[in-house]
Design an enzyme around this catalytic site. Structure first.
Site, PDB file in Angstrom:
ATOM      1  N   ASP A 172       1.369   6.582   5.574  1.00  0.00           N
ATOM      2  CA  ASP A 172       0.468   5.560   5.060  1.00  0.00           C
ATOM      3  C   ASP A 172       1.023   4.837   3.828  1.00  0.00           C
ATOM      4  O   ASP A 172       0.345   3.976   3.264  1.00  0.00           O
ATOM      5  CB  ASP A 172      -0.890   6.193   4.730  1.00  0.00           C
ATOM      6  CG  ASP A 172      -2.057   5.277   5.054  1.00  0.00           C
ATOM      7  OD1 ASP A 172      -1.865   4.312   5.813  1.00  0.00           O
ATOM      8  OD2 ASP A 172      -3.166   5.519   4.550  1.00  0.00           O
ATOM      9  N   ARG A 193      -7.212  -0.789   1.469  1.00  0.00           N
ATOM     10  CA  ARG A 193      -7.631  -2.107   0.982  1.00  0.00           C
ATOM     11  C   ARG A 193      -8.124  -2.035  -0.461  1.00  0.00           C
ATOM     12  O   ARG A 193      -8.081  -3.033  -1.171  1.00  0.00           O
ATOM     13  CB  ARG A 193      -8.689  -2.687   1.918  1.00  0.00           C
ATOM     14  CG  ARG A 193      -9.994  -1.927   1.969  1.00  0.00           C
ATOM     15  CD  ARG A 193     -10.818  -2.261   3.205  1.00  0.00           C
ATOM     16  NE  ARG A 193     -10.197  -1.734   4.409  1.00  0.00           N
ATOM     17  CZ  ARG A 193     -10.706  -1.867   5.636  1.00  0.00           C
ATOM     18  NH1 ARG A 193     -11.846  -2.527   5.810  1.00  0.00           N
ATOM     19  NH2 ARG A 193     -10.088  -1.363   6.678  1.00  0.00           N
ATOM     20  N   ASP A 214     -12.315   6.370   3.892  1.00  0.00           N
ATOM     21  CA  ASP A 214     -11.117   6.298   4.715  1.00  0.00           C
ATOM     22  C   ASP A 214     -10.609   4.860   4.853  1.00  0.00           C
ATOM     23  O   ASP A 214      -9.579   4.626   5.462  1.00  0.00           O
ATOM     24  CB  ASP A 214     -11.384   6.896   6.101  1.00  0.00           C
ATOM     25  CG  ASP A 214     -10.116   7.111   6.905  1.00  0.00           C
ATOM     26  OD1 ASP A 214      -9.044   7.274   6.291  1.00  0.00           O
ATOM     27  OD2 ASP A 214     -10.184   7.096   8.143  1.00  0.00           O
ATOM     28  N   LYS A 234     -10.832  12.290   8.199  1.00  0.00           N
ATOM     29  CA  LYS A 234     -10.437  11.909   9.556  1.00  0.00           C
ATOM     30  C   LYS A 234     -10.741  13.053  10.520  1.00  0.00           C
ATOM     31  O   LYS A 234     -10.519  14.221  10.214  1.00  0.00           O
ATOM     32  CB  LYS A 234      -8.943  11.578   9.590  1.00  0.00           C
ATOM     33  CG  LYS A 234      -8.561  10.339   8.803  1.00  0.00           C
ATOM     34  CD  LYS A 234      -7.063  10.101   8.871  1.00  0.00           C
ATOM     35  CE  LYS A 234      -6.650   8.941   7.969  1.00  0.00           C
ATOM     36  NZ  LYS A 234      -7.135   7.645   8.464  1.00  0.00           N
ATOM     37  N   LYS A 259       0.840  -1.201   0.000  1.00  0.00           N
ATOM     38  CA  LYS A 259       0.000   0.000   0.000  1.00  0.00           C
ATOM     39  C   LYS A 259       0.871   1.245   0.000  1.00  0.00           C
ATOM     40  O   LYS A 259       1.667   1.445   0.912  1.00  0.00           O
ATOM     41  CB  LYS A 259      -0.904  -0.011   1.233  1.00  0.00           C
ATOM     42  CG  LYS A 259      -1.694   1.275   1.455  1.00  0.00           C
ATOM     43  CD  LYS A 259      -2.420   1.226   2.801  1.00  0.00           C
ATOM     44  CE  LYS A 259      -3.073   2.554   3.138  1.00  0.00           C
ATOM     45  NZ  LYS A 259      -3.697   2.548   4.483  1.00  0.00           N
ATOM     46  N   GLU A 292      -9.382   3.180   2.396  1.00  0.00           N
ATOM     47  CA  GLU A 292      -8.909   3.223   1.008  1.00  0.00           C
ATOM     48  C   GLU A 292      -7.737   2.301   0.733  1.00  0.00           C
ATOM     49  O   GLU A 292      -7.534   1.868  -0.400  1.00  0.00           O
ATOM     50  CB  GLU A 292      -8.522   4.661   0.632  1.00  0.00           C
ATOM     51  CG  GLU A 292      -7.108   5.098   0.979  1.00  0.00           C
ATOM     52  CD  GLU A 292      -6.789   5.032   2.476  1.00  0.00           C
ATOM     53  OE1 GLU A 292      -5.618   4.825   2.809  1.00  0.00           O
ATOM     54  OE2 GLU A 292      -7.710   5.201   3.301  1.00  0.00           O
ATOM     55  N   ASP A 335      -2.998  10.321   3.556  1.00  0.00           N
ATOM     56  CA  ASP A 335      -4.373   9.849   3.706  1.00  0.00           C
ATOM     57  C   ASP A 335      -5.168  10.814   4.567  1.00  0.00           C
ATOM     58  O   ASP A 335      -5.071  10.791   5.800  1.00  0.00           O
ATOM     59  CB  ASP A 335      -4.386   8.447   4.333  1.00  0.00           C
ATOM     60  CG  ASP A 335      -5.804   7.936   4.550  1.00  0.00           C
ATOM     61  OD1 ASP A 335      -6.720   8.436   3.868  1.00  0.00           O
ATOM     62  OD2 ASP A 335      -5.987   7.041   5.380  1.00  0.00           O
TER      63      ASP A 335
END
Length: 496
Positions: A283, A346, A342, A271, A259, A344, A264
């Site tokens: 991230d 995956r 959020d 968030k 990833k 994202e 993010d």
């Protein structure tokens, strides 16, 4: 600074090495007993070299108890000038080389180092070298020079050749430091294009003849069905891309995915925690770890084929941003209803896994900072697997590499929990707290019958606070575990 010369000293050479020197940290382990503290073999060697009682020095500090998190600094006055001795606690006994890795890391020595820790356990030379080198890591601003750091000398009396463990340690330390540097880099200095350039540059430095780096642009992602990556990036001014790494060779292919969300915000589901937003530059730690592991394993001599897919994007709100309820398509045609923008990471990993599974590799591993790593805390990464054998192999590699993970269960009912009425699946389960297990359950539906392990390094790749032996900030996990899995130390020692 981590690019430091790593050398071995024999115990008989210790006195000569310390003679007249003042610009060094001398590291010695001290044990805790029911009656106070006592020295081990390292303390005896240092006592013979300097004529001092290390246990007496340790006992003089009322706050030092020899426990595994204990640390004390003593300045020894000598005719040749003051000498700094760093005392680190080893607890009641050393149970494995991992304890010495932790102790060396916790010593936090930034100057030249002479360490006696490897004397406390056989076969600990590489562990101690890695620990000291990683313990002196510091973030480098771009203009700063990147020359070699001060030397690290490890006192060791093993009859084995020191060349192999120290050469391997140097590569592993460099790969880990590269990951930590990128994870610490501000997001405005590491957009997807910058990240891809850093990967290509690192491969060119460390494994120029063995790792092929290819960048897929947005048009290529569209053609290959990477709807998750395109959707996640839709609200950002930064175009998404995928970095593909390949190592050629004979035998079964290992496939990896990482990833690479360079920042993010949460997207439309922004968030709420300002503190969390401040470190969302981290991230992309999964993609950085996979890239460094592939490049590091190739530099160490891996001969079997590897392919890694690293989707890179920025998750931002904006006029074209992905909305809750939108449906995305992944390679192979499987679709996801996005109920939470959020969640994202995956989505981009689903792209990579779908594409890689279609290549029919022998096994498949993905890494992402998705959740809380299964509630394991900062000391472990969590993983879930469709193959208990593969899962155990990955965790065992982490144990050997001082980069611990834990295999967690993935019961079949969890795989059917993400439900959508407009797509094949959904990226969360409404009304159910999101966990690493549910994220793994979602990803499992994209790998088919390929043996697969999902590693969540969300609680361990970035530490908000110090967590012994690591300081707050990036740790580089699980790059050392992945290097060991891709090219074990035993294979490196055999020259394979």
């Amino acid at each position: 600074m981590t690019d430091s010369p790593l050398t071995r000293l024999r115990p008989g050479e210790l006195a000569g090495s310390l003679a007249g020197r003042q610009d060094i940290d001398v590291v010695v382990g001290v044990f805790a007993t029911g009656d106070g503290v006592c020295g081990g073999r390292g303390a005896a060697a240092l006592g013979a070299a300097l004529g001092v009682d290390v246990a007496e020095l340790a006992a003089a500090d009322p706050d030092f108890d020899g426990s595994q998190a204990a640390r004390s600094v003593v300045v020894l006055d000598r005719p040749a000038g003051p000498l700094r001795i760093v005392l680190v606690g080893l607890g009641s006994r050393v149970e494995s080389a991992h304890a010495l890795f932790d102790a060396a890391l916790a010593a936090r020595c930034r100057r030249a180092v002479v360490s006696t820790l490897a004397l406390e356990s056989s076969g600990a030379l590489g562990a101690v070298a890695q620990g000291h080198a990683l313990g002196r890591w510091q973030y480098r601003r771009a203009p700063e020079p990147t020359g070699p750091g001060a030397a690290i000398e490890i006192v060791d009396d093993s009859p084995a050749d020191a060349t192999v463990p120290l050469a391997r340690a140097a590569v592993i330390v460099r790969a880990t430091a590269w990951v930590r540097q990128l994870v610490q880099t501000p997001a405005n200095q590491l957009c997807p294009n910058d990240f891809a350039a850093q990967v290509a540059d690192f491969a060119g430095q460390l494994a120029p003849e063995t790792v092929t780096v290819t960048v897929w642009d947005a048009a290529t992602l569209q053609a290959r069905g990477f709807g998750g990556t395109l959707g996640v990036s839709a609200g950002s001014a930064q175009a998404p891309l995928v970095v593909e790494l390949r190592v050629d060779g004979a035998g079964p292919t290992t496939a990896l995915a990482g990833k690479g969300i360079t920042f993010d915000s949460g997207g439309i589901n922004l968030k709420r925690d300002a503190g969390e937003l401040g470190w969302m530059k981290s991230d992309m730690a999964g993609a950085a770890s996979v890239a460094a592991a592939v490049i590091g394993a190739a530099a160490l001599g891996r001969q079997a084929p590897v392919i890694a897919i690293l989707p890179m994007a920025e998750n931002m709100p904006g006029p074209a941003a992905l909305r809750p309820g939108d449906v995305l398509s992944h390679p192979g045609g499987r679709t996801t209803e996005v109920l939470d923008t959020d969640s994202e990471g995956r989505l981009v990993l689903a792209d990579a896994l779908g594409w890689l599974a279609a290549q029919r590799p022998a096994h498949l591993i993905d890494v992402g900072t998705l959740t809380d790593s299964g509630g394991l805390g900062p000391g472990f990464w969590g993983c879930w697997a469709t193959s208990s054998e593969l899962g155990a192999a990955v965790v065992d590699a982490g144990a050997r590499a001082f980069d611990r993970g834990w295999l967690l269960p993935l019961p079949p009912p969890y795989v059917s929990m993400p439900v959508s009425h407009v797509a094949d699946t959904a990226n969360i389960c409404p009304g159910v707290p999101d966990t690493g297990q549910l994220a793994a359950a979602y990803l499992r539906t994209f790998v088919g019958e390929v043996p697969w392990v999902h590693i969540d390094n969300g609680s361990a790749a970035w530490l908000e606070h110090d967590a012994h032996p690591w300081p707050a900030g990036p740790t580089g996990t699980p790059v050392r575990a992945l290097i060991e899995f891709l090219h074990p130390a035993s294979a490196f020692a055999d020259g394979d």
